[in-house]
Write a protein that holds these residues in place. Structure first.
Motif, mmCIF file in Angstrom:
data_model
loop_
_atom_site.group_PDB
_atom_site.id
_atom_site.type_symbol
_atom_site.label_atom_id
_atom_site.label_comp_id
_atom_site.label_asym_id
_atom_site.label_seq_id
_atom_site.Cartn_x
_atom_site.Cartn_y
_atom_site.Cartn_z
ATOM 1 N N GLU A 151 0.824 -1.203 0.000
ATOM 2 C CA GLU A 151 0.000 0.000 0.000
ATOM 3 C C GLU A 151 0.863 1.261 0.000
ATOM 4 O O GLU A 151 0.444 2.318 0.459
ATOM 5 C CB GLU A 151 -0.937 -0.009 1.206
ATOM 6 C CG GLU A 151 -1.975 -1.128 1.133
ATOM 7 C CD GLU A 151 -3.147 -0.905 2.054
ATOM 8 O OE1 GLU A 151 -2.914 -0.680 3.260
ATOM 9 O OE2 GLU A 151 -4.293 -0.951 1.577
ATOM 10 N N SER A 197 -1.360 -1.631 -4.367
ATOM 11 C CA SER A 197 -2.660 -0.962 -4.477
ATOM 12 C C SER A 197 -2.598 0.353 -5.248
ATOM 13 O O SER A 197 -3.603 0.794 -5.799
ATOM 14 C CB SER A 197 -3.226 -0.683 -3.080
ATOM 15 O OG SER A 197 -3.650 -1.866 -2.453
ATOM 16 N N HIS A 241 -9.689 3.026 -6.288
ATOM 17 C CA HIS A 241 -10.885 2.452 -5.653
ATOM 18 C C HIS A 241 -11.681 1.638 -6.672
ATOM 19 O O HIS A 241 -12.900 1.768 -6.805
ATOM 20 C CB HIS A 241 -11.774 3.552 -5.055
ATOM 21 C CG HIS A 241 -11.142 4.253 -3.888
ATOM 22 N ND1 HIS A 241 -10.194 5.248 -4.050
ATOM 23 C CD2 HIS A 241 -11.299 4.088 -2.556
ATOM 24 C CE1 HIS A 241 -9.809 5.688 -2.862
ATOM 25 N NE2 HIS A 241 -10.463 4.988 -1.943
ATOM 26 N N VAL A 250 -14.383 -3.511 -4.595
ATOM 27 C CA VAL A 250 -14.600 -3.643 -3.151
ATOM 28 C C VAL A 250 -14.738 -5.088 -2.696
ATOM 29 O O VAL A 250 -14.548 -5.388 -1.517
ATOM 30 C CB VAL A 250 -15.847 -2.847 -2.693
ATOM 31 C CG1 VAL A 250 -15.645 -1.358 -2.938
ATOM 32 C CG2 VAL A 250 -17.106 -3.345 -3.392
ATOM 33 N N SER A 279 -10.127 -8.229 1.337
ATOM 34 C CA SER A 279 -10.720 -6.889 1.331
ATOM 35 C C SER A 279 -11.382 -6.549 2.661
ATOM 36 O O SER A 279 -12.028 -5.503 2.774
ATOM 37 C CB SER A 279 -11.758 -6.780 0.204
ATOM 38 O OG SER A 279 -12.772 -7.754 0.359
ATOM 39 N N ASP A 280 -11.220 -7.416 3.658
ATOM 40 C CA ASP A 280 -11.839 -7.206 4.972
ATOM 41 C C ASP A 280 -10.773 -7.083 6.055
ATOM 42 O O ASP A 280 -9.675 -7.629 5.935
ATOM 43 C CB ASP A 280 -12.763 -8.373 5.328
ATOM 44 C CG ASP A 280 -13.915 -8.516 4.353
ATOM 45 O OD1 ASP A 280 -14.486 -7.478 3.976
ATOM 46 O OD2 ASP A 280 -14.222 -9.656 3.964
ATOM 47 N N LEU A 281 -11.112 -6.386 7.121
ATOM 48 C CA LEU A 281 -10.209 -6.274 8.258
ATOM 49 C C LEU A 281 -9.945 -7.657 8.843
ATOM 50 O O LEU A 281 -10.867 -8.459 9.010
ATOM 51 C CB LEU A 281 -10.797 -5.356 9.319
ATOM 52 C CG LEU A 281 -10.975 -3.888 8.925
ATOM 53 C CD1 LEU A 281 -11.630 -3.112 10.057
ATOM 54 C CD2 LEU A 281 -9.630 -3.258 8.557
ATOM 55 N N TYR A 284 -3.613 -7.664 5.994
ATOM 56 C CA TYR A 284 -4.190 -6.332 5.857
ATOM 57 C C TYR A 284 -5.228 -6.308 4.734
ATOM 58 O O TYR A 284 -5.205 -7.113 3.810
ATOM 59 C CB TYR A 284 -3.108 -5.275 5.642
ATOM 60 C CG TYR A 284 -2.382 -5.313 4.306
ATOM 61 C CD1 TYR A 284 -2.854 -4.587 3.215
ATOM 62 C CD2 TYR A 284 -1.188 -6.023 4.156
ATOM 63 C CE1 TYR A 284 -2.195 -4.594 2.003
ATOM 64 C CE2 TYR A 284 -0.511 -6.037 2.956
ATOM 65 C CZ TYR A 284 -1.011 -5.314 1.876
ATOM 66 O OH TYR A 284 -0.341 -5.320 0.672
ATOM 67 N N ALA A 285 -6.155 -5.370 4.821
ATOM 68 C CA ALA A 285 -7.251 -5.275 3.865
ATOM 69 C C ALA A 285 -6.882 -4.337 2.727
ATOM 70 O O ALA A 285 -6.325 -3.257 2.947
ATOM 71 C CB ALA A 285 -8.512 -4.773 4.561
ATOM 72 N N GLN A 314 -8.245 -1.819 0.313
ATOM 73 C CA GLN A 314 -9.454 -1.002 0.277
ATOM 74 C C GLN A 314 -9.549 -0.107 -0.957
ATOM 75 O O GLN A 314 -10.615 0.404 -1.267
ATOM 76 C CB GLN A 314 -9.536 -0.146 1.541
ATOM 77 C CG GLN A 314 -9.637 -0.990 2.815
ATOM 78 C CD GLN A 314 -9.601 -0.156 4.074
ATOM 79 O OE1 GLN A 314 -8.813 0.781 4.181
ATOM 80 N NE2 GLN A 314 -10.453 -0.499 5.035
ATOM 81 N N ALA A 315 -8.428 0.086 -1.663
ATOM 82 C CA ALA A 315 -8.451 0.998 -2.816
ATOM 83 C C ALA A 315 -7.532 0.497 -3.927
ATOM 84 O O ALA A 315 -6.554 1.154 -4.277
ATOM 85 C CB ALA A 315 -8.042 2.401 -2.377
#
Length: 225
Positions: free
Chosen positions: A45, A90, A122, A125, A146-148, A153-154, A156-157
């Motif tokens: 990320e 990401s 983004h 999702v 994509s989830d906590l 790690y997730a 998200q974008a």
């Protein structure tokens, strides 16, 4: 931060030993990518962010760019030497597109060296990714996290990236068909994912996806998918 180990296990499935190094070591010429048959650049990320406001640092300013100019130079030289490069993260495209002018050296590097162009950030999702090229990956669909989670790690974008300068789309986000990965074979061989490889769910699936990447970059089918 055991991402080199996660990537390395997937490479080991394909018969490769590996060493790891920081991008700083490459930029400082301590490590020369040209000494290696393949480079796996783990961006996760990473993106350009302002330093914390309470830290006065006029010398370094903003940091954590995905592709600092010194890294662009090193990767350009590697690819010019018929390098085989795998990049995942990401913000592989949006970090350059949203922080530099369209005609900047960074955007030209993305297009001419890595062979992709930014589509959107983004981009997805659900974490579902589908193969866009059965010669690259026969698996119909797989997922990145994509989830906590306590274990991973997730994402998200993630970035959607378009082919550029002779590349093709290898993967798409299943929910909307935005391009999720590109591949190029020419003077160099380059595969770029718009999401981090280490977040792919399941060790076996990571091995299968890495097999596809290695086959694409080297032209060798080392392990049956």
């Amino acid at each position: 931060f055991d991402f080199p180990f996660v990537h390395g296990k997937a490479l080991r499935v394909n018969g490769f030993s590996f060493v790891s190094a920081s991008s700083a070591a490459v930029m400082d010429s301590i490590v020369d990518p040209l000494h290696y048959g393949m480079v796996d650049l783990i961006l996760g990320e990473q993106k350009l962010t302002p330093r914390q406001k309470h830290i006065a640092d006029s010398l370094h300013g903003r940091q954590y760019a995905a592709f600092p100019s010194a890294l662009q130079k090193a990767l350009s030289a590697y690819c010019a030497g018929h390098g085989r490069l795998f990049v995942s993260g990401s913000y592989v495209a949006s970090d350059l597109a949203l922080s530099t002018p369209a005609d900047s050296a960074g955007m030209k590097f993305a297009s001419h060296v890595l062979h992709y162009a930014w589509d959107t950030d983004h981009a997805a999702v659900t974490g579902a990714v589908a193969s866009a090229d059965s010669t690259f990956l026969r698996t119909g669909k797989f997922y990145y996290n994509s989830d906590l989670s306590e274990r991973q790690y997730a994402v998200q974008a993630p970035d959607a990236i378009q082919p550029s300068e002779g590349s093709t789309t290898l993967l798409r986000y299943a929910e909307n068909s935005f391009p999720a990965a590109t591949g190029y074979r020419g003077e160099s061989s380059v595969v770029v994912f718009g999401f981090p490889f280490e977040t792919i769910l399941g060790e076996e699936m990571r091995g299968q996806v890495m097999t596809a990447v290695v086959k694409y970059l080297t032209g060798k089918q080392l392990v049956s998918q």
